[in-house]
Motif scaffolding. Structure first.
Motif, PDB file in Angstrom:
ATOM      1  N   SER A  35       6.724  -5.542   3.738  1.00 44.43           N
ATOM      2  CA  SER A  35       6.832  -4.212   3.097  1.00 44.43           C
ATOM      3  C   SER A  35       5.713  -3.188   3.482  1.00 44.43           C
ATOM      4  O   SER A  35       4.544  -3.550   3.469  1.00 44.43           O
ATOM      5  CB  SER A  35       7.205  -4.381   1.705  1.00 44.43           C
ATOM      6  OG  SER A  35       6.066  -4.712   1.085  1.00 44.43           O
ATOM      7  N   GLN A  36       6.147  -2.248   3.708  1.00 48.96           N
ATOM      8  CA  GLN A  36       5.026  -1.168   3.988  1.00 48.96           C
ATOM      9  C   GLN A  36       5.122  -0.022   2.811  1.00 48.96           C
ATOM     10  O   GLN A  36       6.017   0.604   2.739  1.00 48.96           O
ATOM     11  CB  GLN A  36       5.305  -0.321   5.419  1.00 48.96           C
ATOM     12  CG  GLN A  36       4.352   0.497   5.610  1.00 48.96           C
ATOM     13  CD  GLN A  36       4.479   1.174   7.181  1.00 48.96           C
ATOM     14  OE1 GLN A  36       4.866   0.498   8.062  1.00 48.96           O
ATOM     15  NE2 GLN A  36       4.312   2.600   7.125  1.00 48.96           N
ATOM     16  N   PRO A  37       3.920   0.198   2.246  1.00 54.77           N
ATOM     17  CA  PRO A  37       3.796   1.097   1.010  1.00 54.77           C
ATOM     18  C   PRO A  37       3.713   2.341   1.687  1.00 54.77           C
ATOM     19  O   PRO A  37       3.359   2.563   3.003  1.00 54.77           O
ATOM     20  CB  PRO A  37       2.496   0.667   0.429  1.00 54.77           C
ATOM     21  CG  PRO A  37       1.640   0.253   1.438  1.00 54.77           C
ATOM     22  CD  PRO A  37       2.551  -0.705   2.303  1.00 54.77           C
ATOM     23  N   THR A  38       4.472   3.342   0.889  1.00 57.55           N
ATOM     24  CA  THR A  38       4.209   4.844   1.375  1.00 57.55           C
ATOM     25  C   THR A  38       2.708   5.219   1.227  1.00 57.55           C
ATOM     26  O   THR A  38       1.850   4.570   0.437  1.00 57.55           O
ATOM     27  CB  THR A  38       5.210   5.808   0.447  1.00 57.55           C
ATOM     28  OG1 THR A  38       4.412   5.964  -0.664  1.00 57.55           O
ATOM     29  CG2 THR A  38       6.632   5.150   0.679  1.00 57.55           C
ATOM     30  N   THR A  39       2.433   6.202   1.767  1.00 60.69           N
ATOM     31  CA  THR A  39       1.065   6.836   1.604  1.00 60.69           C
ATOM     32  C   THR A  39       0.465   7.018   0.008  1.00 60.69           C
ATOM     33  O   THR A  39      -0.383   6.694  -0.277  1.00 60.69           O
ATOM     34  CB  THR A  39       0.706   8.326   2.385  1.00 60.69           C
ATOM     35  OG1 THR A  39       1.015   7.881   3.792  1.00 60.69           O
ATOM     36  CG2 THR A  39      -0.466   8.480   2.334  1.00 60.69           C
ATOM     37  N   ASP A  40       1.569   7.662  -0.650  1.00 60.26           N
ATOM     38  CA  ASP A  40       1.269   7.832  -2.088  1.00 60.26           C
ATOM     39  C   ASP A  40       1.111   6.621  -2.774  1.00 60.26           C
ATOM     40  O   ASP A  40       0.231   6.432  -3.682  1.00 60.26           O
ATOM     41  CB  ASP A  40       2.532   8.705  -2.810  1.00 60.26           C
ATOM     42  CG  ASP A  40       2.626   9.970  -2.054  1.00 60.26           C
ATOM     43  OD1 ASP A  40       1.407  10.690  -1.638  1.00 60.26           O
ATOM     44  OD2 ASP A  40       3.561  10.520  -2.342  1.00 60.26           O
ATOM     45  N   GLU A  41       1.725   5.268  -2.544  1.00 58.33           N
ATOM     46  CA  GLU A  41       1.613   4.160  -3.292  1.00 58.33           C
ATOM     47  C   GLU A  41       0.570   3.563  -2.816  1.00 58.33           C
ATOM     48  O   GLU A  41      -0.228   3.155  -3.646  1.00 58.33           O
ATOM     49  CB  GLU A  41       2.853   3.247  -2.630  1.00 58.33           C
ATOM     50  CG  GLU A  41       4.127   3.632  -3.414  1.00 58.33           C
ATOM     51  CD  GLU A  41       5.322   2.911  -2.758  1.00 58.33           C
ATOM     52  OE1 GLU A  41       6.294   2.634  -3.428  1.00 58.33           O
ATOM     53  OE2 GLU A  41       5.242   2.304  -1.656  1.00 58.33           O
ATOM     54  N   TYR A  51      -3.138  -4.515  -2.447  1.00 59.03           N
ATOM     55  CA  TYR A  51      -2.815  -4.523  -0.882  1.00 59.03           C
ATOM     56  C   TYR A  51      -3.906  -5.322  -0.064  1.00 59.03           C
ATOM     57  O   TYR A  51      -3.591  -5.853   1.093  1.00 59.03           O
ATOM     58  CB  TYR A  51      -2.661  -3.234  -0.069  1.00 59.03           C
ATOM     59  CG  TYR A  51      -1.615  -2.402  -0.852  1.00 59.03           C
ATOM     60  CD1 TYR A  51      -0.420  -2.918  -0.963  1.00 59.03           C
ATOM     61  CD2 TYR A  51      -1.968  -1.235  -1.411  1.00 59.03           C
ATOM     62  CE1 TYR A  51       0.700  -2.007  -1.565  1.00 59.03           C
ATOM     63  CE2 TYR A  51      -1.079  -0.406  -2.067  1.00 59.03           C
ATOM     64  CZ  TYR A  51       0.467  -0.825  -2.228  1.00 59.03           C
ATOM     65  OH  TYR A  51       1.247   0.083  -2.584  1.00 59.03           O
ATOM     66  N   TYR A  91       2.232  -7.537   2.755  1.00 64.64           N
ATOM     67  CA  TYR A  91       2.304  -5.979   3.018  1.00 64.64           C
ATOM     68  C   TYR A  91       1.942  -5.951   4.765  1.00 64.64           C
ATOM     69  O   TYR A  91       1.009  -6.590   5.190  1.00 64.64           O
ATOM     70  CB  TYR A  91       1.200  -5.544   2.400  1.00 64.64           C
ATOM     71  CG  TYR A  91       1.625  -5.420   1.021  1.00 64.64           C
ATOM     72  CD1 TYR A  91       2.677  -4.561   0.453  1.00 64.64           C
ATOM     73  CD2 TYR A  91       0.983  -6.068  -0.219  1.00 64.64           C
ATOM     74  CE1 TYR A  91       3.108  -4.706  -0.925  1.00 64.64           C
ATOM     75  CE2 TYR A  91       1.327  -6.393  -1.479  1.00 64.64           C
ATOM     76  CZ  TYR A  91       2.324  -5.344  -1.784  1.00 64.64           C
ATOM     77  OH  TYR A  91       2.825  -5.469  -3.015  1.00 64.64           O
TER      78      TYR A  91
END
Length: 123
Positions: A35-41, A51, A91
């Motif tokens: 899964s790839q986090p959003t920039t805000d996350e 991460y 991640y």
């Protein structure tokens, strides 16, 4: 080139391409599990080490001494405290987030290490 040589060449190429397809299918299946986090996350969880893991270790590291781009760089091996950052296996962090993580960790652990290694997921 006669007919049999032509057939043998195509069979070799077909076998080689099948092996390549298998490698790409394996990589694709692995990437689908990440899964790839959003920039805000990412920025919200940066201090929590969600991460990545950070470990200090006394070991040898390569210290780049110079090189101007026109010739090869030269280096020497040194011994010191190395901060190794490993991205957690579940991640995927794109390059822009890895650069941000690198900058953040340089500031956070300033003066506590002689060398910083960021190890992204290898596949």
């Amino acid at each position: 080139m006669d007919l049999q040589e032509k057939i043998d060449g195509y069979e070799k190429q077909l076998l080689k391409n099948k092996e390549q397809v298998a490698i790409y299918e394996e990589k694709l299946q692995y990437l689908k599990t990440l899964s790839q986090p959003t920039t805000d996350e990412f920025y919200a969880n940066l201090p929590t080490k969600k991460y990545y893991t950070a470990t200090f270790e006394e070991k040898k590291y390569e210290y780049i001494l110079g090189g101007d781009g026109r010739s090869s760089a030269w280096s020497e091996w040194r011994f010191g405290n190395v901060l190794t950052i490993k991205i957690r296996e579940e991640y995927y962090l794109p390059n822009d987030l890895l650069v941000s993580l690198n900058s953040y960790l340089k500031d956070k652990y300033k003066g506590q290490y002689a060398h910083l290694e960021v190890v992204p997921i290898q596949f």
